[in-house]
Scaffold this motif. Structure first.
Motif, mmCIF file in Angstrom:
data_model
loop_
_atom_site.group_PDB
_atom_site.id
_atom_site.type_symbol
_atom_site.label_atom_id
_atom_site.label_comp_id
_atom_site.label_asym_id
_atom_site.label_seq_id
_atom_site.Cartn_x
_atom_site.Cartn_y
_atom_site.Cartn_z
ATOM 1 N N GLN A 41 0.766 -1.003 0.280
ATOM 2 C CA GLN A 41 -0.130 0.050 -0.042
ATOM 3 C C GLN A 41 1.017 1.094 0.045
ATOM 4 N N HIS A 42 1.964 1.376 0.866
ATOM 5 C CA HIS A 42 2.842 2.439 0.793
ATOM 6 C C HIS A 42 3.723 2.389 -0.578
ATOM 7 N N LEU A 44 3.592 6.019 -3.515
ATOM 8 C CA LEU A 44 4.759 6.792 -3.576
ATOM 9 C C LEU A 44 4.626 7.710 -4.753
ATOM 10 N N PRO A 45 5.079 9.125 -5.003
ATOM 11 C CA PRO A 45 5.119 9.754 -5.939
ATOM 12 C C PRO A 45 6.337 9.565 -7.051
ATOM 13 N N ASP A 46 6.200 9.815 -8.119
ATOM 14 C CA ASP A 46 7.260 9.362 -9.053
ATOM 15 C C ASP A 46 8.356 10.480 -8.666
ATOM 16 N N GLN A 60 13.280 8.552 -0.252
ATOM 17 C CA GLN A 60 11.958 7.762 -0.420
ATOM 18 C C GLN A 60 11.963 6.332 0.246
ATOM 19 N N LEU A 61 13.119 5.867 0.190
ATOM 20 C CA LEU A 61 13.613 4.525 0.865
ATOM 21 C C LEU A 61 13.367 4.481 2.323
ATOM 22 N N PRO A 95 7.472 3.956 8.896
ATOM 23 C CA PRO A 95 6.154 3.512 9.681
ATOM 24 C C PRO A 95 5.897 2.318 9.424
ATOM 25 N N ILE A 96 6.058 1.578 8.286
ATOM 26 C CA ILE A 96 5.870 0.148 8.104
ATOM 27 C C ILE A 96 6.604 -0.661 8.740
ATOM 28 N N GLU A 97 7.809 -0.346 8.805
ATOM 29 C CA GLU A 97 8.837 -1.231 9.577
ATOM 30 C C GLU A 97 8.541 -1.281 11.056
#
Length: 270
Positions: A62-63, A67-69, A81-82, A87-89
């Protein structure tokens, strides 16, 4: 983030620090999954390990999909961006902590279980290679347990203050795990912030395998990629970083197939 212990002994103080990712760099495959499965089995957890994996992957997708280009060629934006996956981790670690997957485990139990997996999981030649550089080695990893890492590396006798990773929390009185994961190195950005502290004092050699290692590989005095992860190789090429596959040639960034080649490079760069 944990305090960084930078000391090496007097005989090696002029030598570079060898900073190494753990999962799929020292090992042939990820070890967080067997760690989680062991915890679930040991604690007879009502949630199967697949629940934690599937929940993480769903949030990850989902994340990623939102993500934007990025502007072409903007390495800093790419690295940022990486780091946006933090928050997911963290949510994954919180989920495992809340369900007490590791509650009741002792440090000894963790190291012993990891030790039983060494033959199947360690990269061929890794222990032999690192034996000569024990005082220079620092592990920088997103793994969840320092005791787990120590179990795999028992022949190197790597002290805990030379391992920079997340860790499990233990009750001082009982010596048993509370079930909580203590976050320290959650994303590639956290890893790089630790490495930047090293680089203030020492020359560094960084060894890694995946996209999460890209900044560390580029910023080290010598970066060594083990394996051929297409996402990492393609990203490095996209950002104009030349990767040398002939280990006899001078370079600051190499790609190798195994630890025998790493051994050759480490001897050259001492």
């Amino acid at each position: 983030m944990q305090s960084l212990q930078l000391n090496v002994n007097a005989s090696s103080s002029a030598l570079p620090l060898i900073l190494i990712d753990f999962d799929q760099t020292i090992t042939t495959q990820d070890t967080i999954s067997p760690l989680g499965k062991f915890g679930v089995s040991y604690t007879h957890n009502p949630k199967p390990w697949s629940y934690f994996v599937d929940s993480y992957l769903e949030e990850y997708r989902q994340h990623r999909d939102h993500l934007p280009d990025l502007p072409k060629g903007d390495f800093k934006a790419f690295v940022k961006q990486l780091d946006s996956y933090q928050p997911i981790e963290k949510a994954s670690q919180v989920r495992v902590s809340q369900h007490k997957v590791f509650e009741g485990l002792t440090r000894h139990t963790l190291t012993q279980q990891a030790s039983t997996l060494r033959a199947d999981y360690l990269q061929p030649g890794v222990i032999h290679t690192l034996q000569a550089y024990k005082d220079q080695v620092r592990i920088v990893s997103l793994n969840w347990s320092k005791d787990w890492i120590q179990g795999f590396l028992q022949e190197l006798d790597v002290p805990k203050h030379h391992i920079f990773s997340n860790d499990l929390e233990f009750d001082a009185a009982s010596g048993k795990c509370t079930g909580n994961i203590l976050p320290a190195i959650v994303t590639a950005g956290d890893k790089q912030r630790a490495i930047d502290t090293f680089r203030q004092h020492y020359k560094t050699i960084y060894i890694g395998d995946s996209l999460g290692d890209i900044e560390a590989l580029v910023e080290a005095d010598v970066g060594i990629i083990i394996g051929n992860d297409p996402s990492l190789i393609n990203a490095l090429n996209d950002f104009g970083h030349s990767i040398e596959q002939n280990i006899s040639q001078p370079s600051t960034l190499y790609c190798v197939n195994d630890w025998d080649q790493i051994n050759h490079l480490l001897r050259r760069h001492q």
